[in-house]
Design an enzyme around this catalytic site. Structure first.
Site, short mmCIF file in Angstrom:
data_model
loop_
_atom_site.label_atom_id
_atom_site.label_comp_id
_atom_site.label_asym_id
_atom_site.label_seq_id
_atom_site.Cartn_x
_atom_site.Cartn_y
_atom_site.Cartn_z
N ARG A 231 -34.92 -6.14 30.55
CA ARG A 231 -36.35 -6.22 30.32
C ARG A 231 -36.76 -7.70 30.31
O ARG A 231 -36.05 -8.54 29.74
CB ARG A 231 -36.73 -5.60 28.97
CG ARG A 231 -36.72 -4.09 28.94
CD ARG A 231 -37.84 -3.46 29.78
NE ARG A 231 -37.85 -2.01 29.73
CZ ARG A 231 -37.21 -1.22 30.60
NH1 ARG A 231 -36.51 -1.73 31.59
NH2 ARG A 231 -37.29 0.10 30.48
N GLU A 260 -44.89 -7.07 34.18
CA GLU A 260 -44.78 -6.42 35.50
C GLU A 260 -46.01 -5.59 35.81
O GLU A 260 -46.57 -4.99 34.91
CB GLU A 260 -43.54 -5.52 35.51
CG GLU A 260 -42.26 -6.32 35.35
CD GLU A 260 -41.03 -5.42 35.19
OE1 GLU A 260 -41.13 -4.21 35.40
OE2 GLU A 260 -39.98 -5.97 34.86
N HIS A 278 -38.16 -5.10 40.17
CA HIS A 278 -37.67 -4.03 39.29
C HIS A 278 -37.16 -2.81 40.09
O HIS A 278 -37.73 -1.73 40.02
CB HIS A 278 -38.75 -3.60 38.28
CG HIS A 278 -38.19 -2.90 37.07
ND1 HIS A 278 -38.77 -2.95 35.84
CD2 HIS A 278 -37.08 -2.11 36.91
CE1 HIS A 278 -38.06 -2.22 34.97
NE2 HIS A 278 -37.02 -1.71 35.62
C1 8YV Z 1 -37.07 2.28 35.87
C2 8YV Z 1 -35.83 1.30 33.88
O1 8YV Z 1 -37.47 1.35 36.83
O2 8YV Z 1 -34.59 3.14 33.09
C3 8YV Z 1 -35.23 2.14 32.81
O3 8YV Z 1 -35.38 1.78 31.63
O4 8YV Z 1 -36.28 0.24 33.65
C4 8YV Z 1 -35.82 1.74 35.28
O5 8YV Z 1 -34.77 2.57 35.57
C5 8YV Z 1 -38.25 2.57 35.05
O6 8YV Z 1 -37.95 3.43 34.02
C6 8YV Z 1 -39.36 3.15 35.90
O7 8YV Z 1 -40.39 3.59 35.15
#
Ligand code: 8YV
Length: 312
Positions: A231, A260, A278
């Site tokens: 993150r 983002e 991402h």
């Molecule tokens: C996805 C993520 O891009 O799983 C997570 O926590 O950051 C990623 O796998 C995200 O959840 C998309 O909404």
């Protein structure tokens, strides 16, 4: 009667279609006026299907008096206030494990691209520089270098395996020591000091906010690389930007950012940064598996069964 749910953002087409078919779904992301959206459905909504960084806090939970479950698409639940959910006895679920391999592939690719500068070398060729200026400058090898994993969970272990296959040595820091064959460092600064590449994998949220600060980057040093696939909030972004501009670290590979999809444009001109939008888990197969698990959690909850992957 199908249970009523709110979908917070637009997800993968297959997941959206199943959510729409199995539940009476209200699409928050299509609402032009959120007040009237909530007026129309809030009293009956029993579930939230969450996607992405939209904050889900006690205020939103209180606006939905019948809310029983928040089913998140993604393993990271930092956008959801878990304490607020716990107090209100609202179940929170996520989508762990199904994305480990894909995210680990991205992490290794980002580390490799950052250290070997493959994207920069490709840009060099496309600009016609190879013939006019000669070979692209030498970079440095991954093999023999030490990868420090900040947050050795299931994704971290999948990254460790891949890095070991490239001849890297692995060390890690977690809040507590694990039963793994890798050396443990007691804090992020020590880990950074002992690492050539610091890989950030720890979950986001208040406990890890700006955990990677100037002290950690100083310990990583001028020859060190930072890779973040977790993150944006975990790294002090303005400080990182300055350290890259001033070459106080060798480079950074970033798949995640604080705000983002907005990325500070100062990053775009840096030759020592590799930037991904991402894409950690962004394959058709993995996103389908994540959506299936998100839906299965809702399905099981509304059928009176225990959910598959409960966070609180
Ligand atoms: C996805 C993520 O891009 O799983 C997570 O926590 O950051 C990623 O796998 C995200 O959840 C998309 O909404």
């Amino acid at each position: 009667m199908k249970p009523e749910i709110i979908i917070t953002a637009k997800g993968h087409a297959g997941t959206m279609a199943t959510l729409q078919a199995e539940f009476t779904a209200h699409n928050l992301f299509e609402a032009s006026d959120t007040n009237s959206f909530f007026e129309k459905c809030a009293a009956r909504v029993r579930g939230l299907a969450t996607f992405g960084p939209m904050p889900v806090d006690g205020k939103l939970m209180d606006a939905l008096p019948k809310l029983e479950i928040i089913s998140n698409f993604g393993v990271g639940v930092d956008a959801i206030n878990l304490e607020d959910a716990k107090k209100r006895r609202i179940i929170v679920t996520n989508t762990p494990d199904v994305l480990n391999d894909c995210v680990a592939d991205t992490a290794l690719a980002l580390a490799m691209n950052t250290v070997r500068k493959f994207p920069q070398s490709e840009r060099y060729l496309r600009a016609g520089n190879w013939a006019s200026r000669g070979p692209y400058p030498l970079t440095t090898s991954l093999g023999g270098k030490t990868l420090g994993i900040l947050g050795l969970g299931r994704i971290g272990e999948a990254i460790a395996k891949r890095a070991a296959a490239c001849g890297m040595k692995i060390r890690y820091h977690n809040r507590s020591k694990k039963d793994v064959p890798y050396p443990y460092d007691p804090d992020p600064v020590t880990l950074a000091k002992n690492s050539d590449v610091l890989m950030v994998v720890t979950p986001g949220g208040p406990e890890t906010n700006r955990l990677v600060n100037s002290k950690v980057l100083d310990a990583l040093g001028r020859e060190g690389y930072l890779v973040n696939i977790a993150r944006g909030s975990i790294v002090d972004e303005p400080v990182l930007l300055r350290y890259l501009q001033e070459n106080k670290i060798a480079g950074a590979g970033l798949d995640v950012f604080v705000d983002e999809p907005r990325v500070p444009p100062e990053f775009f001109i840096l030759d020592n940064a590799v930037l991904f939008p991402h894409v950690g888990s962004a394959t058709v197969e993995t996103r389908k598996a994540m959506g299936d698990l998100q839906i299965e959690n809702l399905r099981r909850h509304f059928a009176g069964k225990p959910v598959v992957s409960r966070v609180v």
